[in-house]
Scaffold this motif. Structure first.
Motif, PDB file in Angstrom:
ATOM      1  N   PHE A   1      -1.971   1.517   2.228  1.00 36.44           N
ATOM      2  CA  PHE A   1      -1.264   1.353   0.961  1.00 36.44           C
ATOM      3  C   PHE A   1      -1.880   0.224   0.157  1.00 36.44           C
ATOM      4  O   PHE A   1      -2.071   0.327  -1.054  1.00 36.44           O
ATOM      5  N   MET A   2      -2.188  -0.876   0.859  1.00 39.76           N
ATOM      6  CA  MET A   2      -2.737  -2.043   0.162  1.00 39.76           C
ATOM      7  C   MET A   2      -4.072  -1.690  -0.464  1.00 39.76           C
ATOM      8  O   MET A   2      -4.365  -2.072  -1.592  1.00 39.76           O
ATOM      9  N   LEU A   3      -4.878  -0.933   0.287  1.00 36.56           N
ATOM     10  CA  LEU A   3      -6.191  -0.560  -0.233  1.00 36.56           C
ATOM     11  C   LEU A   3      -6.039   0.299  -1.495  1.00 36.56           C
ATOM     12  O   LEU A   3      -6.718   0.093  -2.496  1.00 36.56           O
ATOM     13  N   ILE A   4      -5.113   1.228  -1.445  1.00 40.00           N
ATOM     14  CA  ILE A   4      -4.963   2.146  -2.573  1.00 40.00           C
ATOM     15  C   ILE A   4      -4.328   1.458  -3.771  1.00 40.00           C
ATOM     16  O   ILE A   4      -4.778   1.611  -4.910  1.00 40.00           O
ATOM     17  N   GLU A   5      -3.297   0.634  -3.509  1.00 44.22           N
ATOM     18  CA  GLU A   5      -2.689  -0.112  -4.620  1.00 44.22           C
ATOM     19  C   GLU A   5      -3.712  -1.035  -5.263  1.00 44.22           C
ATOM     20  O   GLU A   5      -3.796  -1.155  -6.482  1.00 44.22           O
ATOM     21  N   THR A  33      -6.925  -0.636  -5.374  1.00 47.07           N
ATOM     22  CA  THR A  33      -7.878   0.142  -6.157  1.00 47.07           C
ATOM     23  C   THR A  33      -7.293   0.519  -7.504  1.00 47.07           C
ATOM     24  O   THR A  33      -7.960   0.412  -8.537  1.00 47.07           O
ATOM     25  N   LEU A  34      -6.022   0.935  -7.499  1.00 45.88           N
ATOM     26  CA  LEU A  34      -5.350   1.254  -8.764  1.00 45.88           C
ATOM     27  C   LEU A  34      -5.364   0.062  -9.700  1.00 45.88           C
ATOM     28  O   LEU A  34      -5.679   0.165 -10.888  1.00 45.88           O
ATOM     29  N   GLN A  35      -5.012  -1.122  -9.126  1.00 47.38           N
ATOM     30  CA  GLN A  35      -4.961  -2.337  -9.938  1.00 47.38           C
ATOM     31  C   GLN A  35      -6.351  -2.656 -10.502  1.00 47.38           C
ATOM     32  O   GLN A  35      -6.489  -3.083 -11.633  1.00 47.38           O
ATOM     33  N   LEU A  36      -7.364  -2.396  -9.716  1.00 44.49           N
ATOM     34  CA  LEU A  36      -8.738  -2.642 -10.155  1.00 44.49           C
ATOM     35  C   LEU A  36      -9.053  -1.800 -11.391  1.00 44.49           C
ATOM     36  O   LEU A  36      -9.655  -2.289 -12.358  1.00 44.49           O
ATOM     37  N   ILE A  37      -8.606  -0.551 -11.361  1.00 44.64           N
ATOM     38  CA  ILE A  37      -8.858   0.334 -12.502  1.00 44.64           C
ATOM     39  C   ILE A  37      -8.089  -0.146 -13.724  1.00 44.64           C
ATOM     40  O   ILE A  37      -8.634  -0.240 -14.829  1.00 44.64           O
ATOM     41  N   GLN A  71      -0.664  -9.528  -6.438  1.00 48.81           N
ATOM     42  CA  GLN A  71      -0.360  -9.200  -5.047  1.00 48.81           C
ATOM     43  C   GLN A  71      -1.208  -8.008  -4.584  1.00 48.81           C
ATOM     44  O   GLN A  71      -1.738  -7.997  -3.465  1.00 48.81           O
ATOM     45  N   ALA A  72      -1.390  -7.018  -5.476  1.00 54.42           N
ATOM     46  CA  ALA A  72      -2.178  -5.843  -5.106  1.00 54.42           C
ATOM     47  C   ALA A  72      -3.636  -6.228  -4.880  1.00 54.42           C
ATOM     48  O   ALA A  72      -4.270  -5.748  -3.943  1.00 54.42           O
ATOM     49  N   LEU A  73      -4.151  -7.104  -5.742  1.00 53.90           N
ATOM     50  CA  LEU A  73      -5.560  -7.480  -5.604  1.00 53.90           C
ATOM     51  C   LEU A  73      -5.795  -8.315  -4.346  1.00 53.90           C
ATOM     52  O   LEU A  73      -6.790  -8.121  -3.647  1.00 53.90           O
ATOM     53  N   THR A  74      -4.877  -9.251  -4.068  1.00 55.54           N
ATOM     54  CA  THR A  74      -5.048 -10.016  -2.823  1.00 55.54           C
ATOM     55  C   THR A  74      -4.906  -9.104  -1.618  1.00 55.54           C
ATOM     56  O   THR A  74      -5.620  -9.244  -0.629  1.00 55.54           O
ATOM     57  N   GLY A  75      -3.990  -8.121  -1.736  1.00 55.33           N
ATOM     58  CA  GLY A  75      -3.831  -7.144  -0.666  1.00 55.33           C
ATOM     59  C   GLY A  75      -5.118  -6.399  -0.412  1.00 55.33           C
ATOM     60  O   GLY A  75      -5.491  -6.133   0.730  1.00 55.33           O
ATOM     61  N   LEU A  76      -5.812  -6.058  -1.503  1.00 51.07           N
ATOM     62  CA  LEU A  76      -7.071  -5.340  -1.366  1.00 51.07           C
ATOM     63  C   LEU A  76      -8.093  -6.194  -0.622  1.00 51.07           C
ATOM     64  O   LEU A  76      -8.894  -5.685   0.167  1.00 51.07           O
ATOM     65  N   MET A  77      -8.025  -7.514  -0.857  1.00 56.68           N
ATOM     66  CA  MET A  77      -9.004  -8.386  -0.190  1.00 56.68           C
ATOM     67  C   MET A  77      -8.685  -8.583   1.291  1.00 56.68           C
ATOM     68  O   MET A  77      -9.568  -8.554   2.124  1.00 56.68           O
ATOM     69  N   THR A  78      -7.396  -8.743   1.614  1.00 55.18           N
ATOM     70  CA  THR A  78      -7.055  -9.035   3.014  1.00 55.18           C
ATOM     71  C   THR A  78      -6.812  -7.779   3.835  1.00 55.18           C
ATOM     72  O   THR A  78      -7.039  -7.761   5.032  1.00 55.18           O
ATOM     73  N   LEU A  79      -6.307  -6.731   3.176  1.00 59.11           N
ATOM     74  CA  LEU A  79      -5.859  -5.502   3.841  1.00 59.11           C
ATOM     75  C   LEU A  79      -4.757  -5.778   4.860  1.00 59.11           C
ATOM     76  O   LEU A  79      -4.621  -5.058   5.853  1.00 59.11           O
TER      77      LEU A  79
END
Lengths: 435, 278
Positions: free
Chosen positions: A73-77, A79-83, A54-62
């Motif tokens: 929040f989506m961008l930051i979550e 990024t965390l998930q990416l790490i 969910q965090a990664l898809t959030g990062l893609m859609t914002l």
């Protein structure tokens, strides 16, 4: 030949089994290690299902619903998930590597730890340096890598005062911010102006402080000087007193109407014959503000160079000069061929860091005259350098977070580039003993 | 011109230069310091020894302003940064100097590159993050940033200094049966004390003298540090509190200067050992 064959076969089998981490280790009869690896993988898979995907898809859609999805929040979550994912990938590679290595050791008939107790002992012994460096890595991941990634992502969005979540959504805009900085009239003009002054500022201020530092060291280091300790102490003061204090004092002293420079120093000079200086507009004329800034930074920065160069001078063996004197070298020749190369060789890396330091020297620009006087467009004042422009872009009344992030990244690229070249030239790695 | 005239001329020029430079350095410091003790409240520093002297400004600083608050805030931040950063950096520097482990060279290069990323590169992110998680005004956030930012460079310097301690010393201890921790804590660590002192001073001075991050991340007046707080005395032309500023500046600069002059002998060795030897 046959033995070699079994070896490759064993290695391949262990490697293939490790596609699911832990299985390779179990096949190598390292049951507890295998179970641990399996557990880590399970944990990661669980984390992915609950939060990660969910965090990664959030990062893609914002986000897609304004007011409900908080893009930031989506961008930051994300990024965390990416790490987290990257760390797991590193573990994954290590796992394959480990099982292949153990398989190879077994095939070669070497002893392999199989009990948990043995392995913990082994890890305690070999893992000691990893344990010791772990805190440094944790801090760097959270304080440097994570925020830098967030900055990078923000630079690729349209996050500004029109798009403040949660009421509005932020969107990916690709390299638009960078293109705007380079091609859009208002930003481009400001960027070029600010960058131009930043470069002039960096070069003038740093070079002057280096020259003054070297000259002072040469003067003080002559044999006949009496009271060396007193001079040394006086010259260290600008470094010892916290810079913000001296900059604020200078800011007051350079005040156009009541400051001590105009009210006290210049009249003093005017007592001399044939000198007739008018009061100078230190704070209202950009040229004089810039001059004052460069002078102040020279004052602030030279002691550091002075101390370093003094150290180098004292380390140059006296015989070198004696020999040169006997060969009839003049003072200037001795300086050019002995002293100067020695100084340069020993202090080059430090001098380069001085340039990068001044490139980002926010305090002096902001504390002296808040980047003013006047304006260079897009919120920047006429003496703003890039870093203080970023400050204004971020904290102003109409914040431009994404443009600020893009400028930040440009600065970082410049600084990293210069440092890389410099470190390569000065060969900081030269004496590093490898393995 | 014969040799002795030239030498004389050189002497005169040298002393003239050194004296002039000394005046240029002392004048601004003296003008600030003396303003703290002068009666009255002028709007600008003036070097003037004619008036009478007082300690009133210090009293007003304690009674009427938040100065003591700022001072203790700054100390809390600077001390926590100092303790944590020196610990982390010492551990890492020791490992890189003493152990040859897989990935060592790669991670050293990683440190070197990370070191070049200016803390500023993440400025926007720090601000946004702080707003999001409510970390504006929070010291732990600021402290973490200072520590993380200082780690890469200082680890390199620390490693460089550890390298100057001969490895034979720990080899011998190992043969005598000392474990990893023992060798580190009771044999090598005492030998790098000068560098530890320098590291501690730097780690302490960085947050003490920083203006940018505190200005960015601290908001309420009573949560500020000295740097941002003092600026409020002098930035507003309507209510110039120059004398208060001067008094506060003296109290802030004094301990730092004392520590600095006390430890400055160690600076050069620390810098060159780490900086040029890699």
């Amino acid at each position: 030949m046959n033995k070699h064959h079994t070896l490759t076969k064993q290695k391949r089998k262990a490697g293939l089994l490790s596609i699911i981490p832990g299985l390779g280790q179990i096949a190598n009869q390292q049951l507890s290690k295998g179970l641990l690896f399996l557990a880590i993988t399970g944990l990661f898979a669980f984390e992915l299902c609950v939060f990660g995907i969910q965090a990664l898809t959030g990062l893609m859609t914002l986000g897609s619903v304004p007011g409900e999805d908080h893009s930031l929040f989506m961008l930051i979550e994300g990024t965390l998930q990416l790490i987290v994912t990257m760390i797991f990938l590193m573990f994954y590679i290590f796992n394959i590597h480990d099982s292949r290595k153990t398989a190879a050791m077994k095939a070669a008939g070497l002893e392999v730890n199989t009990t948990a107790k043995d392995m913990i002992c082994h890890a305690g012994d070999k893992g000691f340096p990893y344990l010791f460096t772990l805190p440094a890595y944790i801090m760097m991941v959270f304080v440097i890598i994570f925020p830098v990634l967030v900055t990078l992502f923000v630079a690729l969005t349209n996050y500004d005062f029109y798009h403040i979540p949660p009421n509005r959504l932020i969107d990916w805009v690709g390299f638009k911010n960078f293109l705007n900085i380079f091609f859009l009239g208002s930003y481009r003009e400001t960027f070029v102006n600010v960058l131009g002054w930043t470069v002039i500022w960096t070069i003038c201020a740093t070079t002057l402080q280096i020259i003054l530092g070297i000259v002072t060291a040469l003067f003080v280091n002559q044999d006949f000087i009496k009271g060396k300790r007193i001079f040394r102490m006086i010259f260290l003061f600008p470094w010892a007193v916290p810079a913000f204090i001296t900059i604020m004092s200078f800011s007051n002293m350079f005040n156009d109407s009541i400051g001590a420079v105009n009210a006290q120093v210049i009249p003093l000079f005017n007592h001399l014959p044939f000198v007739e200086l008018p009061a100078i507009a230190w704070k209202t004329d950009p040229f004089w503000t810039k001059t004052a800034l460069i002078m102040i930074q020279t004052w602030l920065g030279f002691p550091y160079i002075y101390v370093m160069v003094t150290g180098v001078l004292q380390a140059i063996p006296g015989e070198l000069y004696e020999a040169a004197k006997i060969d009839g070298a003049t003072f200037i020749q001795r300086f050019r061929h002995i002293t100067f190369p020695m100084i340069l060789f020993a202090t080059a890396p430090v001098m380069i860091t001085q340039y990068t330091f001044n490139f980002n020297n926010f305090s002096i620009i902001y504390l002296f005259n808040e980047g003013g006087p006047g304006s260079a467009g897009a919120g920047a004042g006429s003496t703003d350098i890039l870093i203080s422009w970023i400050y204004k872009l971020t904290t102003g009344t109409s914040p431009q977070y994404s443009v600020a992030a893009a400028v930040t990244l440009l600065i970082s690229f410049i600084v990293i580039g210069i440092s890389l070249i410099a470190f390569k030239k000065s060969n900081a790695f030269g004496n590093e003993e490898v393995m | 011109m014969n040799a002795s005239t030239a030498r004389m001329l050189n002497k005169i020029c040298t002393y003239l230069f050194l004296t002039l430079l000394s005046i240029v350095i002392i004048y601004p410091l003296l003008i600030t310091a003396s303003s703290a003790f002068r009666v009255g409240n002028s709007a600008a520093f003036q070097l003037d020894f004619s008036g009478s002297w007082t300690l009133d400004h210090f009293k007003r600083l304690f009674d009427e302003t938040l100065y003591l608050n700022w001072y203790s805030n700054t100390l809390v931040i600077a001390l926590s940064v100092m303790v944590l950063q020196v610990t982390i950096v010492t551990l890492a520097g020791y490992s890189y100097s003493r152990y040859r482990f897989a990935g060592r060279k790669k991670s050293l290069i990683f440190f070197l590159i990370i070191q070049m990323v200016p803390t500023m590169a993440a400025l926007t992110a720090f601000y946004v993050l702080a707003m999001l998680i409510g970390a504006l005004d929070q010291y732990w956030f600021l402290t973490a940033i200072y520590i993380g930012g200082g780690i890469p460079m200082n680890t390199w310097l620390m490693k460089g200094y550890f390298d100057t301690v001969p490895r034979e010393i720990d080899e011998a201890a190992r043969i005598d049966g000392a474990g990893h921790l023992r060798i580190f804590a009771s044999i090598v660590l005492p030998l790098v004390k000068p560098m530890l002192a320098v590291q501690a001073l730097w780690a302490f001075m960085a947050p003490f003298g920083d203006y940018l991050l505190t200005k960015f991340l601290l908001r309420s007046p009573e949560r500020l540090t000295i740097a941002v707080g003092l600026q409020s005395f002098i930035s507003n032309p309507q209510q110039q509190k120059v004398a208060l500023f001067a008094a506060g500046a003296i109290l802030a600069a004094l301990p730092i200067c004392v520590l600095f002059f006390f430890l400055q002998k160690n600076f050069v060795s620390g810098l060159t050992a780490g900086g040029t030897k890699g």
